[in-house]
Enzyme design. Structure first.
Site, PDB file in Angstrom:
ATOM      1  N   ASN A  86      -4.687 -28.603  35.277  1.00  0.00           N
ATOM      2  CA  ASN A  86      -5.688 -29.207  34.387  1.00  0.00           C
ATOM      3  C   ASN A  86      -5.519 -28.805  32.927  1.00  0.00           C
ATOM      4  OD1 ASN A  86      -8.218 -30.678  33.843  1.00  0.00           O
ATOM      5  ND2 ASN A  86      -8.974 -28.634  33.334  1.00  0.00           N
TER       6      ASN A  86
ATOM      7  N   TRP B 273     -18.111 -32.069  37.567  1.00  0.00           N
ATOM      8  CA  TRP B 273     -17.401 -32.947  36.610  1.00  0.00           C
ATOM      9  C   TRP B 273     -16.877 -34.181  37.348  1.00  0.00           C
ATOM     10  CZ3 TRP B 273     -17.084 -33.598  31.588  1.00  0.00           C
ATOM     11  CH2 TRP B 273     -17.333 -32.535  30.724  1.00  0.00           C
TER      12      TRP B 273
ATOM     13  N   TRP C 104      -3.713 -46.966  16.461  1.00  0.00           N
ATOM     14  CA  TRP C 104      -2.698 -46.221  17.215  1.00  0.00           C
ATOM     15  C   TRP C 104      -1.317 -46.582  16.686  1.00  0.00           C
ATOM     16  CZ3 TRP C 104      -4.942 -42.576  19.928  1.00  0.00           C
ATOM     17  CH2 TRP C 104      -6.191 -42.785  20.520  1.00  0.00           C
TER      18      TRP C 104
ATOM     19  N   TRP D 182      -4.576 -43.866  24.370  1.00  0.00           N
ATOM     20  CA  TRP D 182      -4.820 -43.119  25.610  1.00  0.00           C
ATOM     21  C   TRP D 182      -4.576 -43.976  26.855  1.00  0.00           C
ATOM     22  CZ3 TRP D 182      -8.567 -45.192  28.724  1.00  0.00           C
ATOM     23  CH2 TRP D 182      -9.555 -45.983  28.124  1.00  0.00           C
TER      24      TRP D 182
ATOM     25  N   GLU E 295     -16.586 -27.803  38.523  1.00  0.00           N
ATOM     26  CA  GLU E 295     -15.494 -28.795  38.505  1.00  0.00           C
ATOM     27  C   GLU E 295     -15.821 -29.952  39.448  1.00  0.00           C
ATOM     28  OE1 GLU E 295     -13.416 -28.536  36.273  1.00  0.00           O
ATOM     29  OE2 GLU E 295     -13.629 -26.418  35.774  1.00  0.00           O
TER      30      GLU E 295
ATOM     31  N   TRP F  78      -8.672 -38.677  30.152  1.00  0.00           N
ATOM     32  CA  TRP F  78      -7.947 -39.260  29.010  1.00  0.00           C
ATOM     33  C   TRP F  78      -8.881 -39.530  27.847  1.00  0.00           C
ATOM     34  CZ3 TRP F  78      -3.163 -39.296  27.401  1.00  0.00           C
ATOM     35  CH2 TRP F  78      -2.181 -38.925  28.314  1.00  0.00           C
TER      36      TRP F  78
HETATM   37  P1  FAD Z   1      -9.648 -27.484  40.861  1.00  0.00           P
HETATM   38  O1  FAD Z   1      -9.678 -26.766  39.565  1.00  0.00           O
HETATM   39  O2  FAD Z   1      -9.473 -26.691  42.074  1.00  0.00           O
HETATM   40  O3  FAD Z   1     -11.008 -28.331  40.946  1.00  0.00           O
HETATM   41  C1  FAD Z   1     -11.551 -28.781  42.190  1.00  0.00           C
HETATM   42  C2  FAD Z   1     -11.724 -30.270  42.206  1.00  0.00           C
HETATM   43  O4  FAD Z   1     -12.669 -30.668  41.227  1.00  0.00           O
HETATM   44  C3  FAD Z   1     -10.462 -31.039  41.886  1.00  0.00           C
HETATM   45  O5  FAD Z   1      -9.637 -31.168  43.018  1.00  0.00           O
HETATM   46  C4  FAD Z   1     -11.008 -32.352  41.374  1.00  0.00           C
HETATM   47  O6  FAD Z   1     -11.362 -33.206  42.432  1.00  0.00           O
HETATM   48  C5  FAD Z   1     -12.285 -31.917  40.664  1.00  0.00           C
HETATM   49  N1  FAD Z   1     -12.043 -31.729  39.232  1.00  0.00           N
HETATM   50  C6  FAD Z   1     -11.588 -30.626  38.628  1.00  0.00           C
HETATM   51  N2  FAD Z   1     -11.552 -30.791  37.295  1.00  0.00           N
HETATM   52  C7  FAD Z   1     -11.980 -32.039  37.058  1.00  0.00           C
HETATM   53  C8  FAD Z   1     -12.174 -32.808  35.872  1.00  0.00           C
HETATM   54  N3  FAD Z   1     -11.939 -32.332  34.654  1.00  0.00           N
HETATM   55  N4  FAD Z   1     -12.612 -34.076  36.003  1.00  0.00           N
HETATM   56  C9  FAD Z   1     -12.887 -34.592  37.212  1.00  0.00           C
HETATM   57  N5  FAD Z   1     -12.729 -33.911  38.369  1.00  0.00           N
HETATM   58  C10 FAD Z   1     -12.287 -32.651  38.289  1.00  0.00           C
HETATM   59  N6  FAD Z   1      -8.271 -35.413  38.472  1.00  0.00           N
HETATM   60  C11 FAD Z   1      -8.029 -36.193  39.534  1.00  0.00           C
HETATM   61  O7  FAD Z   1      -8.471 -35.871  40.648  1.00  0.00           O
HETATM   62  N7  FAD Z   1      -7.322 -37.357  39.398  1.00  0.00           N
HETATM   63  C12 FAD Z   1      -6.812 -37.771  38.200  1.00  0.00           C
HETATM   64  O8  FAD Z   1      -6.214 -38.842  38.122  1.00  0.00           O
HETATM   65  C13 FAD Z   1      -7.033 -36.923  37.075  1.00  0.00           C
HETATM   66  N8  FAD Z   1      -6.501 -37.244  35.865  1.00  0.00           N
HETATM   67  C14 FAD Z   1      -6.744 -36.422  34.791  1.00  0.00           C
HETATM   68  C15 FAD Z   1      -6.209 -36.779  33.528  1.00  0.00           C
HETATM   69  C16 FAD Z   1      -6.452 -35.972  32.421  1.00  0.00           C
HETATM   70  C17 FAD Z   1      -5.877 -36.370  31.077  1.00  0.00           C
HETATM   71  C18 FAD Z   1      -7.215 -34.795  32.553  1.00  0.00           C
HETATM   72  C19 FAD Z   1      -7.473 -33.923  31.360  1.00  0.00           C
HETATM   73  C20 FAD Z   1      -7.745 -34.447  33.780  1.00  0.00           C
HETATM   74  C21 FAD Z   1      -7.513 -35.242  34.911  1.00  0.00           C
HETATM   75  N9  FAD Z   1      -8.024 -34.901  36.182  1.00  0.00           N
HETATM   76  C22 FAD Z   1      -7.787 -35.722  37.252  1.00  0.00           C
HETATM   77  C23 FAD Z   1      -8.916 -33.743  36.351  1.00  0.00           C
HETATM   78  C24 FAD Z   1      -8.224 -32.417  36.730  1.00  0.00           C
HETATM   79  O9  FAD Z   1      -7.151 -32.157  35.869  1.00  0.00           O
HETATM   80  C25 FAD Z   1      -7.728 -32.384  38.163  1.00  0.00           C
HETATM   81  O10 FAD Z   1      -8.762 -32.789  39.035  1.00  0.00           O
HETATM   82  C26 FAD Z   1      -7.304 -30.974  38.576  1.00  0.00           C
HETATM   83  O11 FAD Z   1      -6.280 -30.509  37.739  1.00  0.00           O
HETATM   84  C27 FAD Z   1      -6.845 -30.993  40.017  1.00  0.00           C
HETATM   85  O12 FAD Z   1      -6.391 -29.736  40.411  1.00  0.00           O
HETATM   86  P2  FAD Z   1      -7.186 -28.870  41.482  1.00  0.00           P
HETATM   87  O13 FAD Z   1      -7.437 -29.676  42.685  1.00  0.00           O
HETATM   88  O14 FAD Z   1      -6.436 -27.604  41.633  1.00  0.00           O
HETATM   89  O15 FAD Z   1      -8.551 -28.629  40.720  1.00  0.00           O
END
Ligand code: FAD
Length: 468
Positions: free
Chosen positions: A340, A276, A305, A358, A273, A381
């Site tokens: 997520n 990512w 859209w 989106w 993650e 998105w």
């Molecule tokens: P954990 O699962 O604990 O992951 C650890 C860290 O990894 C996160 O804190 C984050 O920094 C990073 N991470 C995890 N998943 C992703 C991912 N898919 N893409 C990029 N980084 C990731 N994340 C944001 O930080 N800011 C946003 O504005 C954001 N908008 C999103 C919008 C959409 C439509 C989607 C599908 C995902 C988005 N995410 C965003 C990614 C992800 O959903 C969140 O980072 C995550 O839910 C944060 O929760 P956590 O800290 O418990 O994540």
């Protein structure tokens, strides 16, 4: 001549390369080190930075001011309208204090990079340091030197490069002088307080330690269930740089030393993650059009859209009639964060079921999120809409009913966020279309659209994304 450390999206004193270098130089030369944060309310508005994130910025700024004061450094706050106003205001600030060199952390977003390029062009000696990614954008490339367009080979290369590095976060610098009394810094913008997110580096590191010593090991099994505390909730701290990715990576490797090299390591899924996160940041730098709201896949420009404003309002307010989607939107609207799995579902529902652009969803999320981050939000998105880099294919349309049954099997998440439905039978919570008519209540709407119909319509409209 004096020095300046300019804080932006890096509100911490530990593992801060620019602060470390500035302190070293101040110690070596005897120069005075100033510290500054520049608030830009009009720019924040243009970037859709929401009131909950602004409150979080303010609270973290005050924690940072306290940490810096303990090091003998005073953090000053300057307010200008937007990035365009920065060069003149900063130039005057530097001249008044006889500052010859500015230290700061690099940023990846286009407007931020243009601002910094403008400052350099105006003759300001701005020294930029890494830190927002573990491996800087531009350093994880194919053999031909290009940015990867698929995540898996990027991640493989990323792990190979990272495993050759010593991943050791820097400590906070030693004090430069006697401790000072920090002044209270106030952002003059609309803010929304939330006690759900404690501020400061100490709180962030405690959360990281609690996670890496516990749920991290079971992350692969628990991360998709929104009713469980299976993910770290560290995103708000990473977004503002209260925590660094290197500190996160070091915590994974402390708990699971093989996570970088062994695919089966229990720490591996969470590490991915973080990769990512880096992937989307590297993409933002490689493709400036992403910062301007362009589709990564230009075929997306041909999507017609529907953009129905009433349906958009229903989605924003959690009134789609699909309890799992509405509970997710209520979570977002209440605590500024969404799990997520549900971000993917809510985004798919908006772009595929309702055929709303989106960009509307991206902007709405950004205004609500406490962890709003251009790279991850845009990446998420565009992944969901099918227009992104290595995106979910356009023909995969999440079925909210199946997602609900699979990831919230006992409807604990739904009942928590939609307490008005707590008395509904489990089946009706997952499959509202089939529920008995006597459950219809004025407080909760019937489904806004039928799933099979929406799916067929999405497949036909989004078929423009078909390659070749
Ligand atoms: P954990 O699962 O604990 O992951 C650890 C860290 O990894 C996160 O804190 C984050 O920094 C990073 N991470 C995890 N998943 C992703 C991912 N898919 N893409 C990029 N980084 C990731 N994340 C944001 O930080 N800011 C946003 O504005 C954001 N908008 C999103 C919008 C959409 C439509 C989607 C599908 C995902 C988005 N995410 C965003 C990614 C992800 O959903 C969140 O980072 C995550 O839910 C944060 O929760 P956590 O800290 O418990 O994540």
């Amino acid at each position: 001549m004096n020095l300046l450390i300019w804080f932006r999206q890096d509100l911490r004193v530990s593992d801060h390369q620019a602060l470390w270098a500035a302190c070293e130089e101040a110690r070596d030369t005897g120069a005075r080190l100033y510290a500054l944060y520049i608030a830009t309310p009009k720019q924040w508005q243009a970037h859709d930075v929401g009131p909950m994130q602004l409150d979080f910025i303010e609270r973290n700024l005050n924690c940072l001011a306290a940490s810096l004061a303990a090091l003998g450094i005073e953090l000053e706050l300057m307010t200008v309208a937007d990035f365009a106003a920065v060069p003149a205001a900063l130039g005057q600030y530097l001249a008044q204090r006889n500052i010859s060199k500015v230290f700061a952390s690099e940023e990846v977003e286009l407007n931020e990079r243009r601002r910094d390029a403008g400052l350099l062009a105006s003759g300001i000696d701005l020294r930029l340091f890494g830190g927002h990614c573990l491996l800087p954008p531009g350093t994880v490339t194919t053999d031909a030197g290009a940015m990867y367009r698929v995540f898996t080979p990027f991640a493989r290369r990323w792990c190979a490069l990272a495993s050759r590095q010593a991943i050791r976060p820097l400590p906070a610098p030693q004090p430069l002088g006697p401790a000072k009394v920090p002044s209270h810094l106030r952002l003059d913008v609309e803010k929304r307080a939330s006690d759900y997110w404690p501020s400061g580096e100490v709180a962030a590191r405690e959360r990281l330690l609690a996670f890496s010593g516990g749920p991290l090991g079971a992350y692969g099994q628990q991360r998709d269930f929104p009713a469980m505390a299976g993910t770290s909730s560290l995103s708000p701290y990473l977004a503002l740089g209260v925590l660094s990715p290197r500190q996160c990576m070091a915590a994974v490797l402390d708990a699971y030393p093989a996570a970088l090299v062994e695919e089966g390591s229990p720490g591996r899924n969470w590490l991915m993650e973080l990769v990512w996160r880096e992937f989307y940041r590297h993409l933002l730098q490689a493709y400036p059009g992403l910062s301007r709201g362009e589709n990564f896949n230009a075929l997306g420009d041909g999507i017609r859209w529907r953009n129905d404003a009433t349906e958009f309002a229903a989605w924003c307010e959690g009134r789609t009639g699909y309890p799992i989607v509405d509970a997710a939107m209520r979570q977002l609207n209440t605590i500024g964060w969404m799990h997520n799995r549900l971000r993917m579902l809510a985004a798919s529902f908006l772009t595929k079921h309702l055929l709303i652009d989106w960009r509307w969803g991206e902007a709405y999320f950004r205004r609500q999120l406490v962890d709003g981050d251009l790279a991850a939000n845009n990446g998420g998105w565009q992944w969901s809409a099918g227009t992104g880099c290595d995106a979910q294919p356009y023909f995969r349309v999440f079925n909210p009913q199946l997602q609900s049954e699979r990831f919230d099997p006992e409807a604990r998440f739904i009942r928590h966020w939609l307490p008005e439905l707590a008395g509904w039978p489990l089946k009706a919570l997952h499959r509202p279309a089939k529920r008995a008519p006597d459950l219809f209540a004025e407080t909760y709407p019937a489904p806004i659209i039928e799933h099979s119909y929406a799916r067929e319509r999405a497949l036909s409209v989004l078929a423009v994304l078909k390659r070749g």
